[in-house]
Scaffold this motif. Structure first.
Motif, PDB file in Angstrom:
ATOM      1  N   THR A  12     -22.760  10.274 102.180  1.00  0.00           N
ATOM      2  CA  THR A  12     -22.290   9.401 101.021  1.00  0.00           C
ATOM      3  C   THR A  12     -22.557   7.939 101.706  1.00  0.00           C
ATOM      4  N   VAL A  13     -23.078   6.867 100.745  1.00  0.00           N
ATOM      5  CA  VAL A  13     -23.165   5.633 101.078  1.00  0.00           C
ATOM      6  C   VAL A  13     -22.303   4.714 100.320  1.00  0.00           C
ATOM      7  N   ILE A  14     -21.705   3.716 101.074  1.00  0.00           N
ATOM      8  CA  ILE A  14     -20.782   2.580 100.680  1.00  0.00           C
ATOM      9  C   ILE A  14     -21.352   1.551 100.899  1.00  0.00           C
ATOM     10  N   SER A  15     -21.373   0.385  99.907  1.00  0.00           N
ATOM     11  CA  SER A  15     -21.552  -0.943 100.360  1.00  0.00           C
ATOM     12  C   SER A  15     -20.871  -2.017  99.709  1.00  0.00           C
ATOM     13  N   GLY A  16     -21.092  -3.158 100.430  1.00  0.00           N
ATOM     14  CA  GLY A  16     -19.953  -4.415  99.858  1.00  0.00           C
ATOM     15  C   GLY A  16     -19.493  -4.734 101.108  1.00  0.00           C
ATOM     16  N   LYS A  17     -19.105  -6.060 101.026  1.00  0.00           N
ATOM     17  CA  LYS A  17     -18.271  -6.770 102.143  1.00  0.00           C
ATOM     18  C   LYS A  17     -16.918  -6.006 102.435  1.00  0.00           C
ATOM     19  N   ASN A  18     -16.487  -5.829 103.601  1.00  0.00           N
ATOM     20  CA  ASN A  18     -15.209  -5.382 103.956  1.00  0.00           C
ATOM     21  C   ASN A  18     -14.907  -4.139 103.328  1.00  0.00           C
ATOM     22  N   HIS A  19     -15.872  -3.199 103.035  1.00  0.00           N
ATOM     23  CA  HIS A  19     -15.664  -1.778 102.577  1.00  0.00           C
ATOM     24  C   HIS A  19     -15.034  -0.921 103.771  1.00  0.00           C
ATOM     25  N   THR A  20     -14.474  -0.063 103.299  1.00  0.00           N
ATOM     26  CA  THR A  20     -13.624   1.046 104.223  1.00  0.00           C
ATOM     27  C   THR A  20     -14.442   2.178 104.453  1.00  0.00           C
ATOM     28  N   ILE A  21     -14.367   3.008 105.593  1.00  0.00           N
ATOM     29  CA  ILE A  21     -14.779   4.008 106.083  1.00  0.00           C
ATOM     30  C   ILE A  21     -13.696   4.874 106.754  1.00  0.00           C
ATOM     31  N   THR A  22     -13.336   6.053 105.847  1.00  0.00           N
ATOM     32  CA  THR A  22     -12.274   6.947 106.515  1.00  0.00           C
ATOM     33  C   THR A  22     -13.018   8.146 107.103  1.00  0.00           C
ATOM     34  N   HIS A  23     -12.711   8.484 108.252  1.00  0.00           N
ATOM     35  CA  HIS A  23     -13.011   9.524 108.805  1.00  0.00           C
ATOM     36  C   HIS A  23     -12.104  10.950 108.752  1.00  0.00           C
ATOM     37  N   ILE A  24     -12.722  12.048 108.691  1.00  0.00           N
ATOM     38  CA  ILE A  24     -11.845  13.043 108.170  1.00  0.00           C
ATOM     39  C   ILE A  24     -11.094  13.635 109.261  1.00  0.00           C
ATOM     40  N   SER A  25     -11.633  13.393 110.531  1.00  0.00           N
ATOM     41  CA  SER A  25     -10.948  14.078 111.538  1.00  0.00           C
ATOM     42  C   SER A  25      -9.905  13.507 112.376  1.00  0.00           C
ATOM     43  N   SER A  26      -8.974  14.149 112.884  1.00  0.00           N
ATOM     44  CA  SER A  26      -7.754  13.709 113.534  1.00  0.00           C
ATOM     45  C   SER A  26      -8.098  13.123 114.826  1.00  0.00           C
ATOM     46  N   GLY A  27      -9.229  13.039 115.362  1.00  0.00           N
ATOM     47  CA  GLY A  27      -9.836  12.617 116.459  1.00  0.00           C
ATOM     48  C   GLY A  27     -10.085  11.312 116.739  1.00  0.00           C
ATOM     49  N   PRO A  28      -9.986  10.459 117.790  1.00  0.00           N
ATOM     50  CA  PRO A  28     -10.331   8.976 117.884  1.00  0.00           C
ATOM     51  C   PRO A  28     -11.856   8.878 117.315  1.00  0.00           C
ATOM     52  N   THR A  29     -11.877   7.659 116.781  1.00  0.00           N
ATOM     53  CA  THR A  29     -13.114   7.124 116.304  1.00  0.00           C
ATOM     54  C   THR A  29     -13.941   6.305 117.591  1.00  0.00           C
ATOM     55  N   ILE A  30     -15.070   6.884 117.700  1.00  0.00           N
ATOM     56  CA  ILE A  30     -15.828   6.205 118.893  1.00  0.00           C
ATOM     57  C   ILE A  30     -16.947   5.316 118.054  1.00  0.00           C
ATOM     58  N   ALA A  31     -16.807   4.116 118.335  1.00  0.00           N
ATOM     59  CA  ALA A  31     -17.849   3.173 117.884  1.00  0.00           C
ATOM     60  C   ALA A  31     -18.806   2.664 118.929  1.00  0.00           C
ATOM     61  N   ILE A  32     -19.949   2.618 118.549  1.00  0.00           N
ATOM     62  CA  ILE A  32     -21.126   2.322 119.453  1.00  0.00           C
ATOM     63  C   ILE A  32     -21.914   0.950 118.659  1.00  0.00           C
ATOM     64  N   PRO A  33     -21.669  -0.216 119.218  1.00  0.00           N
ATOM     65  CA  PRO A  33     -22.463  -1.323 118.417  1.00  0.00           C
ATOM     66  C   PRO A  33     -23.930  -1.277 119.218  1.00  0.00           C
ATOM     67  N   PHE A  34     -24.718  -1.659 118.050  1.00  0.00           N
ATOM     68  CA  PHE A  34     -26.061  -1.775 118.314  1.00  0.00           C
ATOM     69  C   PHE A  34     -26.684  -3.046 118.005  1.00  0.00           C
ATOM     70  N   ALA A  35     -27.610  -3.727 118.971  1.00  0.00           N
ATOM     71  CA  ALA A  35     -27.981  -4.897 118.604  1.00  0.00           C
ATOM     72  C   ALA A  35     -29.740  -4.726 118.178  1.00  0.00           C
ATOM     73  N   THR A  36     -30.041  -5.444 117.262  1.00  0.00           N
ATOM     74  CA  THR A  36     -31.422  -5.347 117.181  1.00  0.00           C
ATOM     75  C   THR A  36     -31.997  -6.785 117.086  1.00  0.00           C
ATOM     76  N   ASP A  37     -33.046  -7.235 117.074  1.00  0.00           N
ATOM     77  CA  ASP A  37     -33.745  -8.665 116.937  1.00  0.00           C
ATOM     78  C   ASP A  37     -33.333  -9.199 115.664  1.00  0.00           C
ATOM     79  N   HIS A  38     -33.003  -8.081 114.768  1.00  0.00           N
ATOM     80  CA  HIS A  38     -32.745  -8.488 113.273  1.00  0.00           C
ATOM     81  C   HIS A  38     -31.394  -8.512 112.971  1.00  0.00           C
ATOM     82  N   GLY A  39     -30.162  -8.297 113.789  1.00  0.00           N
ATOM     83  CA  GLY A  39     -28.895  -8.145 113.565  1.00  0.00           C
ATOM     84  C   GLY A  39     -28.394  -6.868 114.172  1.00  0.00           C
ATOM     85  N   PRO A  40     -27.036  -6.722 113.832  1.00  0.00           N
ATOM     86  CA  PRO A  40     -26.408  -5.721 114.354  1.00  0.00           C
ATOM     87  C   PRO A  40     -26.123  -4.576 113.636  1.00  0.00           C
ATOM     88  N   PHE A  41     -25.835  -3.266 113.967  1.00  0.00           N
ATOM     89  CA  PHE A  41     -25.189  -2.425 113.210  1.00  0.00           C
ATOM     90  C   PHE A  41     -24.310  -1.432 113.969  1.00  0.00           C
TER      91      PHE A  41
END
Length: 153
Positions: free
Chosen positions: A116-145
């Protein structure tokens, strides 16, 4: 959450972005994400089931996805439209598939839903699992993800 689950998604992200778009994605320090607000402008999210259940999401800043897709398609991409959202879904699917292949080699049987794809400023992502959400920031020469992985155990 066990790093056994995290590293395949981290490595798959680096490999897919490098192979498909010739962009170096440099991972930052993983952290436990609190809240549901996405840090980017467009996100792909995919449910994963099988020996464990969870979700994978990838949230791109507009600048990073424009550069990645411009490289992939060989044309200048500007803005977030339906074609960009479709491509984010495909990238999410490729990363999920690559990571699940590695996890399968470790004996974990996992399958994925359709992204599923969601777009827009400040959109939300709800993970279905009860476990912790591990976020990994990535940098590129063109911006982050960001890549987020959440599994039950």
């Amino acid at each position: 959450m066990d790093v056994t689950y995290i590293n395949p998604f981290l490595n798959a992200t680096i490999n897919v972005i490098k192979t498909m778009a010739f962009v170096d994605a440099r991972p930052g320090k993983p952290y436990i994400k609190k809240g549901d607000t996405a840090v980017g402008d467009v996100s792909g999210i995919i449910g994963i089931t099988g020996d464990n259940e969870g979700t994978l999401s990838i949230t791109f800043s507009q600048a990073s996805i424009e550069a990645i897709l411009s490289n992939m398609l060989g044309e200048t991409i500007s803005g977030i439209n339906e074609d960009v959202r479709d491509a984010v879904g495909e990238i999410t699917n490729m990363i999920s598939g690559d990571a699940r292949r590695v996890l399968s080699e470790l004996g974990l049987k996992l399958s994925a839903a359709i992204p599923t794809v969601i777009s827009g400023k400040n959109h939300t992502i709800t993970h279905i699992s009860s476990g912790p959400t591990i976020a990994i920031p990535f940098a590129t020469d063109h911006g982050p993800f960001n890549v987020e992985v959440c599994f039950a155990h």
